[in-house]
Design a protein around this motif. Sequence first.
Motif, PDB file in Angstrom:
ATOM      1  N   GLU A 193       0.821  -1.211   0.000  1.00  0.00           N
ATOM      2  CA  GLU A 193       0.000   0.000   0.000  1.00  0.00           C
ATOM      3  C   GLU A 193       0.854   1.260   0.000  1.00  0.00           C
ATOM      4  OE1 GLU A 193      -3.771   0.109   2.096  1.00  0.00           O
ATOM      5  OE2 GLU A 193      -2.989   1.780   3.300  1.00  0.00           O
ATOM      6  N   GLY A 194       0.715   2.046  -1.055  1.00  0.00           N
ATOM      7  CA  GLY A 194       1.354   3.354  -1.091  1.00  0.00           C
ATOM      8  C   GLY A 194       0.578   4.353  -0.257  1.00  0.00           C
ATOM      9  N   HIS A 202       0.198  -3.002  -8.294  1.00  0.00           N
ATOM     10  CA  HIS A 202      -0.548  -3.853  -9.219  1.00  0.00           C
ATOM     11  C   HIS A 202       0.300  -4.965  -9.839  1.00  0.00           C
ATOM     12  CE1 HIS A 202      -3.351  -0.572  -8.879  1.00  0.00           C
ATOM     13  NE2 HIS A 202      -4.135  -0.984  -9.867  1.00  0.00           N
ATOM     14  N   TYR A 203       1.583  -4.714 -10.062  1.00  0.00           N
ATOM     15  CA  TYR A 203       2.430  -5.620 -10.845  1.00  0.00           C
ATOM     16  C   TYR A 203       3.507  -6.229  -9.946  1.00  0.00           C
ATOM     17  CZ  TYR A 203       0.274  -3.140 -14.757  1.00  0.00           C
ATOM     18  OH  TYR A 203      -0.620  -2.589 -15.638  1.00  0.00           O
ATOM     19  N   PHE A 204       3.590  -7.569  -9.950  1.00  0.00           N
ATOM     20  CA  PHE A 204       4.473  -8.261  -9.004  1.00  0.00           C
ATOM     21  C   PHE A 204       5.448  -9.183  -9.733  1.00  0.00           C
ATOM     22  CE2 PHE A 204       0.335  -7.661  -6.830  1.00  0.00           C
ATOM     23  CZ  PHE A 204       0.752  -6.753  -5.876  1.00  0.00           C
ATOM     24  N   PRO A 205       6.751  -8.990  -9.506  1.00  0.00           N
ATOM     25  CA  PRO A 205       7.728  -9.912 -10.079  1.00  0.00           C
ATOM     26  C   PRO A 205       7.642 -11.287  -9.423  1.00  0.00           C
ATOM     27  CG  PRO A 205       8.805  -8.349  -8.614  1.00  0.00           C
ATOM     28  CD  PRO A 205       7.379  -7.911  -8.733  1.00  0.00           C
ATOM     29  N   SER A 206       8.196 -12.274 -10.117  1.00  0.00           N
ATOM     30  CA  SER A 206       8.208 -13.646  -9.613  1.00  0.00           C
ATOM     31  C   SER A 206       9.525 -14.299 -10.016  1.00  0.00           C
ATOM     32  CB  SER A 206       7.021 -14.434 -10.185  1.00  0.00           C
ATOM     33  OG  SER A 206       7.036 -15.774  -9.735  1.00  0.00           O
ATOM     34  N   GLU A 207      10.543 -14.099  -9.186  1.00  0.00           N
ATOM     35  CA  GLU A 207      11.865 -14.674  -9.414  1.00  0.00           C
ATOM     36  C   GLU A 207      12.606 -14.697  -8.086  1.00  0.00           C
ATOM     37  OE1 GLU A 207      14.764 -11.471 -11.098  1.00  0.00           O
ATOM     38  OE2 GLU A 207      12.845 -11.178 -12.133  1.00  0.00           O
ATOM     39  N   PRO A 208      13.658 -15.506  -7.975  1.00  0.00           N
ATOM     40  CA  PRO A 208      14.366 -15.596  -6.692  1.00  0.00           C
ATOM     41  C   PRO A 208      14.789 -14.217  -6.180  1.00  0.00           C
ATOM     42  CG  PRO A 208      15.116 -17.321  -8.166  1.00  0.00           C
ATOM     43  CD  PRO A 208      14.213 -16.429  -8.985  1.00  0.00           C
ATOM     44  N   GLY A 209      14.453 -13.952  -4.924  1.00  0.00           N
ATOM     45  CA  GLY A 209      14.738 -12.650  -4.319  1.00  0.00           C
ATOM     46  C   GLY A 209      13.554 -11.713  -4.356  1.00  0.00           C
ATOM     47  N   ARG A 234      -7.450  -3.030  -4.153  1.00  0.00           N
ATOM     48  CA  ARG A 234      -8.042  -1.753  -4.569  1.00  0.00           C
ATOM     49  C   ARG A 234      -7.360  -1.268  -5.846  1.00  0.00           C
ATOM     50  NH1 ARG A 234      -8.140   2.259   0.571  1.00  0.00           N
ATOM     51  NH2 ARG A 234      -9.057   3.605  -1.049  1.00  0.00           N
ATOM     52  N   PRO A 235      -7.869  -1.652  -7.012  1.00  0.00           N
ATOM     53  CA  PRO A 235      -7.218  -1.250  -8.261  1.00  0.00           C
ATOM     54  C   PRO A 235      -7.370   0.237  -8.539  1.00  0.00           C
ATOM     55  CG  PRO A 235      -9.271  -2.391  -8.716  1.00  0.00           C
ATOM     56  CD  PRO A 235      -9.044  -2.504  -7.242  1.00  0.00           C
ATOM     57  N   GLY A 236      -6.450   0.763  -9.339  1.00  0.00           N
ATOM     58  CA  GLY A 236      -6.550   2.147  -9.779  1.00  0.00           C
ATOM     59  C   GLY A 236      -5.280   2.940  -9.542  1.00  0.00           C
ATOM     60  N   PHE A 237      -5.041   3.922 -10.413  1.00  0.00           N
ATOM     61  CA  PHE A 237      -3.928   4.855 -10.321  1.00  0.00           C
ATOM     62  C   PHE A 237      -4.508   6.265 -10.335  1.00  0.00           C
ATOM     63  CE2 PHE A 237      -2.138   1.014 -11.935  1.00  0.00           C
ATOM     64  CZ  PHE A 237      -0.833   0.964 -11.485  1.00  0.00           C
ATOM     65  N   ASP A 238      -4.197   7.038  -9.315  1.00  0.00           N
ATOM     66  CA  ASP A 238      -4.748   8.383  -9.223  1.00  0.00           C
ATOM     67  C   ASP A 238      -3.662   9.320  -8.701  1.00  0.00           C
ATOM     68  OD1 ASP A 238      -6.568  10.452  -9.377  1.00  0.00           O
ATOM     69  OD2 ASP A 238      -8.114   9.429  -8.212  1.00  0.00           O
TER      70      ASP A 238
END
Length: 271
Positions: free
Chosen positions: A104-105, A120-127, A138-142
């Motif tokens: 949460e920002g 919204h966007y999540f990496p998936s790799e070691p670390g 809670r989607p959205g960019f404002d």
Amino acid sequence: MFNQKHKVRRMVKAWSVEWPEGLLPGEADWEEIAGHLVDARNDILVTNEMPFGFWQPTKRPFDIDAAREWASLHERALDSLSRLPVAAVISSRPVLSGNRLVNEGFVLTEGRYEFTHQKHYFPSEPGWEEEAWFELQRPGFDVVKVAGLTVGVLLCTELMFVEKARHLGKLGADLIAVPRATGTDHRLWKTAASMAGIASGACIVSSNRAGNRSGSSLVFGGGGFTVDADGFEIASTSPENPAIALEIDTAITSAAKGRYPVYVKEPHLAS
């Protein structure tokens, strides 16, 4: 649509920092951090992503006990953040949501907490196994008003999606704050930040973690940076200079909204 004719000119400094991995409020490192922000009481501080404690989503599966402790640490640290000698703090924190976390920002202004958006966007790799640890509720960019600026927030990986920066620019953003938790290769991040500035007509201020946990091979690269509304990198943090400030002039960011490619209209597709 943003209307630059109604914008009142303001000049505000925004700080980029690199804070150490494992940071805890109230300890020696914290006192040193506060000391870097001399004469910054009218300024905005952008922290690194989820700045307190050790980075948790390093591997699968999701660890609910570690997540709960990490979220609790950030909840307690809000008071310390609110006491820093700045007008406002822009940061993010892990918050428990059902059986996972949300990232949460938020903005802290004079102790008042204001939600910005969730990652919204999540990496998936070691670390960086964030896809297994986090979800979006809670989607959205404002944009929000912070210390006289119109501000949007992109949390780390979100910087890679230039359409999100363009969207925030269309909403009138003077500043796009980018809290990060990234490694030692800064090339992709600086390229993405330049494109975000070019596409939005906003200044980009990003902060990052630095260092590593004892015994861990995961190293955070520091290298917070500032980029102007034309996409030019202005400065970068370093171990010797872990806090830098960019002066943002809203007359300049307002004018940038009328320049190429920011002014280019979205296509109206036939239904």
